[in-house]
Design an enzyme around this catalytic site. Structure first.
Site, PDB file in Angstrom:
ATOM      1  N   HIS A 100       2.620   4.903 -14.139  1.00 36.94           N
ATOM      2  CA  HIS A 100       1.841   3.663 -14.069  1.00 36.94           C
ATOM      3  C   HIS A 100       2.141   2.837 -15.305  1.00 36.94           C
ATOM      4  O   HIS A 100       2.184   3.383 -16.418  1.00 36.94           O
ATOM      5  CB  HIS A 100       0.334   3.952 -14.010  1.00 36.94           C
ATOM      6  CG  HIS A 100      -0.022   4.800 -12.837  1.00 36.94           C
ATOM      7  ND1 HIS A 100      -0.090   4.291 -11.562  1.00 36.94           N
ATOM      8  CD2 HIS A 100      -0.266   6.125 -12.739  1.00 36.94           C
ATOM      9  CE1 HIS A 100      -0.387   5.273 -10.725  1.00 36.94           C
ATOM     10  NE2 HIS A 100      -0.491   6.398 -11.410  1.00 36.94           N
ATOM     11  N   ASN A 125       5.779   5.001  -8.677  1.00 31.51           N
ATOM     12  CA  ASN A 125       4.556   4.290  -9.049  1.00 31.51           C
ATOM     13  C   ASN A 125       3.904   3.896  -7.730  1.00 31.51           C
ATOM     14  O   ASN A 125       4.303   2.904  -7.102  1.00 31.51           O
ATOM     15  CB  ASN A 125       4.849   3.047  -9.894  1.00 31.51           C
ATOM     16  CG  ASN A 125       3.551   2.356 -10.324  1.00 31.51           C
ATOM     17  OD1 ASN A 125       2.483   2.635  -9.789  1.00 31.51           O
ATOM     18  ND2 ASN A 125       3.662   1.436 -11.272  1.00 31.51           N
ATOM     19  N   ARG A 185      -9.192   1.544 -17.453  1.00 31.07           N
ATOM     20  CA  ARG A 185      -9.532   0.417 -16.577  1.00 31.07           C
ATOM     21  C   ARG A 185     -10.720   0.782 -15.667  1.00 31.07           C
ATOM     22  O   ARG A 185     -11.489   1.674 -15.994  1.00 31.07           O
ATOM     23  CB  ARG A 185      -8.275  -0.003 -15.804  1.00 31.07           C
ATOM     24  CG  ARG A 185      -7.150  -0.453 -16.755  1.00 31.07           C
ATOM     25  CD  ARG A 185      -5.909  -0.891 -16.027  1.00 31.07           C
ATOM     26  NE  ARG A 185      -6.197  -2.059 -15.173  1.00 31.07           N
ATOM     27  CZ  ARG A 185      -5.371  -2.477 -14.201  1.00 31.07           C
ATOM     28  NH1 ARG A 185      -4.240  -1.824 -13.978  1.00 31.07           N
ATOM     29  NH2 ARG A 185      -5.699  -3.519 -13.481  1.00 31.07           N
ATOM     30  N   ALA A 189      -1.475   0.626  -5.971  1.00 26.27           N
ATOM     31  CA  ALA A 189      -2.842   0.798  -5.449  1.00 26.27           C
ATOM     32  C   ALA A 189      -2.964   2.004  -4.515  1.00 26.27           C
ATOM     33  O   ALA A 189      -4.057   2.570  -4.379  1.00 26.27           O
ATOM     34  CB  ALA A 189      -3.288  -0.474  -4.741  1.00 26.27           C
ATOM     35  N   GLU A 199       4.895  10.783 -11.581  1.00 24.82           N
ATOM     36  CA  GLU A 199       4.032   9.621 -11.298  1.00 24.82           C
ATOM     37  C   GLU A 199       4.012   8.716 -12.531  1.00 24.82           C
ATOM     38  O   GLU A 199       3.784   9.197 -13.644  1.00 24.82           O
ATOM     39  CB  GLU A 199       2.621  10.143 -10.988  1.00 24.82           C
ATOM     40  CG  GLU A 199       1.583   9.062 -10.748  1.00 24.82           C
ATOM     41  CD  GLU A 199       0.190   9.663 -10.492  1.00 24.82           C
ATOM     42  OE1 GLU A 199       0.063  10.899 -10.318  1.00 24.82           O
ATOM     43  OE2 GLU A 199      -0.781   8.876 -10.495  1.00 24.82           O
ATOM     44  N   ARG A 234       2.498 -11.069 -12.177  1.00 25.14           N
ATOM     45  CA  ARG A 234       1.218 -10.457 -11.826  1.00 25.14           C
ATOM     46  C   ARG A 234       0.495  -9.908 -13.063  1.00 25.14           C
ATOM     47  O   ARG A 234       1.001  -9.000 -13.717  1.00 25.14           O
ATOM     48  CB  ARG A 234       1.524  -9.302 -10.871  1.00 25.14           C
ATOM     49  CG  ARG A 234       0.356  -8.518 -10.430  1.00 25.14           C
ATOM     50  CD  ARG A 234       0.803  -7.269  -9.665  1.00 25.14           C
ATOM     51  NE  ARG A 234      -0.389  -6.555  -9.299  1.00 25.14           N
ATOM     52  CZ  ARG A 234      -0.444  -5.258  -9.108  1.00 25.14           C
ATOM     53  NH1 ARG A 234       0.640  -4.511  -9.232  1.00 25.14           N
ATOM     54  NH2 ARG A 234      -1.571  -4.680  -8.798  1.00 25.14           N
ATOM     55  N   TYR A 267       0.407  -5.526 -16.811  1.00 23.59           N
ATOM     56  CA  TYR A 267       1.682  -5.016 -16.301  1.00 23.59           C
ATOM     57  C   TYR A 267       2.906  -5.539 -17.049  1.00 23.59           C
ATOM     58  O   TYR A 267       4.031  -5.160 -16.713  1.00 23.59           O
ATOM     59  CB  TYR A 267       1.794  -5.338 -14.803  1.00 23.59           C
ATOM     60  CG  TYR A 267       0.614  -4.792 -14.016  1.00 23.59           C
ATOM     61  CD1 TYR A 267       0.302  -3.434 -14.066  1.00 23.59           C
ATOM     62  CD2 TYR A 267      -0.196  -5.618 -13.250  1.00 23.59           C
ATOM     63  CE1 TYR A 267      -0.788  -2.922 -13.369  1.00 23.59           C
ATOM     64  CE2 TYR A 267      -1.284  -5.124 -12.541  1.00 23.59           C
ATOM     65  CZ  TYR A 267      -1.569  -3.777 -12.610  1.00 23.59           C
ATOM     66  OH  TYR A 267      -2.650  -3.257 -11.918  1.00 23.59           O
ATOM     67  N   PRO A 305       2.930  -1.060  -3.601  1.00 21.78           N
ATOM     68  CA  PRO A 305       2.562  -2.427  -3.256  1.00 21.78           C
ATOM     69  C   PRO A 305       2.280  -3.322  -4.465  1.00 21.78           C
ATOM     70  O   PRO A 305       1.745  -2.863  -5.484  1.00 21.78           O
ATOM     71  CB  PRO A 305       1.280  -2.253  -2.426  1.00 21.78           C
ATOM     72  CG  PRO A 305       0.771  -0.908  -2.771  1.00 21.78           C
ATOM     73  CD  PRO A 305       1.974  -0.076  -3.092  1.00 21.78           C
ATOM     74  N   ASN A 306       2.671  -4.562  -4.302  1.00 20.55           N
ATOM     75  CA  ASN A 306       2.443  -5.647  -5.277  1.00 20.55           C
ATOM     76  C   ASN A 306       3.342  -5.560  -6.510  1.00 20.55           C
ATOM     77  O   ASN A 306       3.328  -6.462  -7.343  1.00 20.55           O
ATOM     78  CB  ASN A 306       0.964  -5.724  -5.712  1.00 20.55           C
ATOM     79  CG  ASN A 306       0.047  -5.971  -4.534  1.00 20.55           C
ATOM     80  OD1 ASN A 306       0.253  -6.928  -3.801  1.00 20.55           O
ATOM     81  ND2 ASN A 306      -0.932  -5.116  -4.329  1.00 20.55           N
TER      82      ASN A 306
END
Ligand code: DQA
Length: 143
Positions: A96, A70, A103, A73, A94, A13, A18, A5-6
């Site tokens: 990111h 990825n 973070r 969230a 995985e 964003r 990112y 998502p996003n």
């Protein structure tokens, strides 16, 4: 290649986390890398958990050798997506963009990392290319 998502908002964003590449930029480079290696890459982005789960289930019958994901969230929330990957038993990497460990505390836990072949984070969009390079190597020399 599954994008959570996003990630459709990449480029706009929170570029401090990112980067400036759009999802199309990222997917285009991955498609070029896959084509040069003679492998087929199918990329999907969804904001819906169920769409990502259904795509993982489809791996059972479509010859998918490996997934790069990825989960965005959903990394920190989705037992359902974890169970889908575990249920289908498809190897996955995985990725990111940001260094989630540098973070907020809620980003430090992943529902995926202990099942993953490997995890790449904090290397920006280059992380996807590194994951695909590893996938290509792995597919050429199955374990
Ligand atoms: C992310 C990190 C997640 O914590 C966040 O929710 C995202 C993107 C990353 O690529 O750095 O949406 O997965």
């Amino acid at each position: 290649m599954l994008h959570g998502p996003n990630l459709n908002l990449l480029g706009l964003r929170e570029p401090q986390h990112y980067g400036r590449d759009t999802l199309d930029d990222i997917n285009r480079r991955l498609q070029e890398q896959a084509a040069a290696a003679g492998i087929e890459l199918d990329a999907l982005q969804s904001n819906a958990e169920s769409v990502l789960i259904d795509r993982i289930h489809a791996c059972l019958g479509d010859g998918t050798d490996l997934v790069i994901i990825n989960p965005a969230a959903f990394t920190h929330t989705s037992v359902a997506l974890r169970d889908a990957l575990a249920g289908v038993k498809v190897p996955f990497i995985e990725v990111h963009l940001s260094n989630v460990h540098a973070r907020e505390a809620f980003r430090h836990h992943s529902y995926f990392s202990d099942l993953a072949v490997g995890v790449i984070c904090g290397l920006g969009a280059h992380g996807y290319e590194l994951a695909l390079a590893h996938a290509i190597k792995r597919l050429a020399q199955p374990a």
